[in-house]
Motif scaffolding. Structure first.
Motif: not given
Length: 252
Positions: A90-94, A96-106, A125-134, A139-141
């Motif tokens: 999950y990489a939100p930027h600029d 973009v909609p959440v459907t673009a920020a999530l990768d294909e698998d997600g 519905l339990i959504v999982s998935g953390g991320a490195p710092p920064g 899960a938020l996406g």
């Protein structure tokens, strides 16, 4: 351990394997071992070629995807209270909609999770998935898209700290204990996810999605042409096989 696993994952790709073999060939050439260098260069090219053609990539990935069949559409789902969707990118930027920020698998995983929750009516519905710092946790996406697709906030549980599948398994078990649940992840990732969940003591019911290998597709001479898609599938398969080997060896 997390950093080490990420490093091994980066190195264990067809391109990196070929690159390292090529570097070894160059070193041999510098020391006058020309025959060995030529053999290594040929091996490097062979790794790239074989890893990028569909007969090889489909075989490697298909053996993972076929271990757990999709849930049948024509019969009722198991009576469970929870659907767990494992994290991806999950990489939100600029803006973009959440459907673009999530990768294909997600994107495929969370869509399937929402679909199953709707079929079950009263499930959470339990959504999982953390991320490195920064970085932003997957899960938020997932949670954002799930709400946009009509999942009530009261039915949504967000687990945004676990950064890999082993940590997700531990977190899910600490939350659900022995309660059965539908486990949603990519079909090629399901064997490793199931083993880790069961190793922790959880009771997942596999609900694989995002199948990539289509065995019914017609084949012709073009299957012997190297493609970026084939290389990507081989990359995914090698990552999963390494993970399964680490589980079998007791490393994870």
């Amino acid at each position: 351990m997390y950093v080490l696993k990420q490093l091994i994952g980066v190195l264990a790709t067809p391109l990196m394997i070929a690159f390292m073999i090529g570097v070894a060939a160059g070193i041999c050439r510098m020391f006058g071992r020309c025959k060995i260098a030529i053999s290594l260069w040929v091996a490097s090219l062979a790794v790239v070629y074989l890893g990028s053609i569909s007969p090889v990539s489909n075989s490697l990935l298909g053996s993972l995807e076929h271990r757990y069949a999709p849930l049948p559409e024509e019969t009722p789902l198991p009576a469970v209270e929870f659907v767990v969707v494992l994290g991806s990118g999950y990489a939100p930027h600029d803006g973009v909609p959440v459907t673009a920020a999530l990768d294909e698998d997600g994107l495929v995983r969370i869509t399937e999770g929402v679909r199953l929750v709707r079929r079950l009516k009263n499930a959470h519905l339990i959504v999982s998935g953390g991320a490195p710092p920064g970085q932003m946790p997957a899960a938020l996406g997932y949670a954002l898209l799930a709400r946009d697709l009509g999942v009530d906030t009261s039915s949504l549980i967000v687990l945004d700290h676990a950064r890999d599948t082993a940590a997700e398994a531990k977190t899910v078990f600490s939350l659900l204990g022995l309660k059965p649940f539908l486990l949603v992840t990519s079909a090629y990732h399901m064997p490793r996810a199931m083993r880790l969940m069961e190793k922790k003591g959880a009771h997942p019911i596999p609900a694989p999605t995002g199948q990539r290998v289509n065995e019914s597709a017609s084949a012709d001479w073009r299957i012997l042409l190297p493609t970026a898609e084939g290389l990507g599938q081989t990359d995914r398969a090698l990552h999963e096989y390494l993970g399964l080997a680490a589980i079998a060896a007791g490393i994870i």
